[in-house]
Design a protein around this motif. Sequence first.
Motif, PDB file in Angstrom:
ATOM      1  N   CYS A  52       0.827  -1.209   0.000  1.00 20.95           N
ATOM      2  CA  CYS A  52       0.000   0.000   0.000  1.00 20.95           C
ATOM      3  C   CYS A  52       0.862   1.260   0.000  1.00 20.95           C
ATOM      4  N   LYS A  53       1.949   1.238   0.762  1.00 24.59           N
ATOM      5  CA  LYS A  53       2.867   2.392   0.768  1.00 24.59           C
ATOM      6  C   LYS A  53       3.498   2.582  -0.606  1.00 24.59           C
ATOM      7  N   ALA A  54       3.969   1.492  -1.209  1.00 24.51           N
ATOM      8  CA  ALA A  54       4.642   1.573  -2.506  1.00 24.51           C
ATOM      9  C   ALA A  54       3.700   2.033  -3.613  1.00 24.51           C
ATOM     10  N   LEU A  55       2.431   1.598  -3.543  1.00 26.79           N
ATOM     11  CA  LEU A  55       1.459   1.943  -4.586  1.00 26.79           C
ATOM     12  C   LEU A  55       0.582   3.137  -4.212  1.00 26.79           C
ATOM     13  N   ASP A  56       0.792   3.675  -3.003  1.00 21.63           N
ATOM     14  CA  ASP A  56       0.002   4.804  -2.517  1.00 21.63           C
ATOM     15  C   ASP A  56      -1.498   4.512  -2.667  1.00 21.63           C
ATOM     16  N   CYS A  57      -1.928   3.432  -1.996  1.00 19.33           N
ATOM     17  CA  CYS A  57      -3.322   3.022  -2.085  1.00 19.33           C
ATOM     18  C   CYS A  57      -3.787   2.450  -0.754  1.00 19.33           C
ATOM     19  N   GLN A  58      -5.041   2.066  -0.696  1.00 16.77           N
ATOM     20  CA  GLN A  58      -5.642   1.472   0.481  1.00 16.77           C
ATOM     21  C   GLN A  58      -5.730  -0.049   0.289  1.00 16.77           C
ATOM     22  N   PRO A  59      -5.779  -0.826   1.390  1.00 19.23           N
ATOM     23  CA  PRO A  59      -5.925  -2.280   1.252  1.00 19.23           C
ATOM     24  C   PRO A  59      -7.132  -2.677   0.401  1.00 19.23           C
ATOM     25  N   GLY A  60      -8.218  -1.928   0.509  1.00 15.36           N
ATOM     26  CA  GLY A  60      -9.414  -2.212  -0.274  1.00 15.36           C
ATOM     27  C   GLY A  60      -9.239  -1.999  -1.764  1.00 15.36           C
ATOM     28  N   ASP A  61      -8.189  -1.276  -2.155  1.00 16.28           N
ATOM     29  CA  ASP A  61      -7.880  -1.111  -3.576  1.00 16.28           C
ATOM     30  C   ASP A  61      -7.248  -2.382  -4.140  1.00 16.28           C
ATOM     31  N   ILE A  62      -6.660  -3.187  -3.253  1.00 15.58           N
ATOM     32  CA  ILE A  62      -5.952  -4.394  -3.670  1.00 15.58           C
ATOM     33  C   ILE A  62      -6.800  -5.647  -3.439  1.00 15.58           C
ATOM     34  N   LEU A  63      -7.516  -5.698  -2.315  1.00 15.44           N
ATOM     35  CA  LEU A  63      -8.310  -6.868  -1.979  1.00 15.44           C
ATOM     36  C   LEU A  63      -9.799  -6.557  -2.099  1.00 15.44           C
ATOM     37  N   GLU A  64     -10.520  -7.481  -2.704  1.00 21.16           N
ATOM     38  CA  GLU A  64     -11.952  -7.302  -2.928  1.00 21.16           C
ATOM     39  C   GLU A  64     -12.678  -8.588  -2.570  1.00 21.16           C
ATOM     40  N   TYR A  65     -13.821  -8.465  -1.909  1.00 23.85           N
ATOM     41  CA  TYR A  65     -14.630  -9.628  -1.565  1.00 23.85           C
ATOM     42  C   TYR A  65     -15.792  -9.728  -2.546  1.00 23.85           C
ATOM     43  N   ARG A  66     -15.980 -10.929  -3.102  1.00 24.44           N
ATOM     44  CA  ARG A  66     -17.114 -11.173  -4.004  1.00 24.44           C
ATOM     45  C   ARG A  66     -17.807 -12.467  -3.589  1.00 24.44           C
ATOM     46  N   GLU A  67     -19.115 -12.431  -3.591  1.00 18.01           N
ATOM     47  CA  GLU A  67     -19.879 -13.662  -3.366  1.00 18.01           C
ATOM     48  C   GLU A  67     -20.018 -14.370  -4.704  1.00 18.01           C
TER      49      GLU A  67
END
Length: 68
Positions: A52-67
Motif C-alpha cells: 500500500c505504501k509503494a502503490l500509494d493506495c488502500q488495502p481495499g484497492d488491492i483486496l476485494e470480496y465477491r460472493e
Amino acid sequence: MAIIVNLDVMMAKRKMSLNELSEKVGLTLANLSVLKTGKAKAVRFSTLDAICKALDCQPGDILEYRED
C-alpha cells in the motif's frame, strides 16, 4: 465467496512493474507473482502495508470480496 486480488490493476494504474514493486516492497518476484495471480492463501499485514505504501493506495484497492 472469494477474495479477489487486484494487485495487477493497481500496478497498472501506478505504471509500476513487478520488478519495481519487488524492490520497493522487499519481496521476491516469485512471492509477488503468487499474490498477483491470486494463488496466495494468506498475506501478512506487514506485506500489505508495504504494498500500500509503494502503490500509494488502500488495502481495499488491492483486496476485494465477491460472493459467488
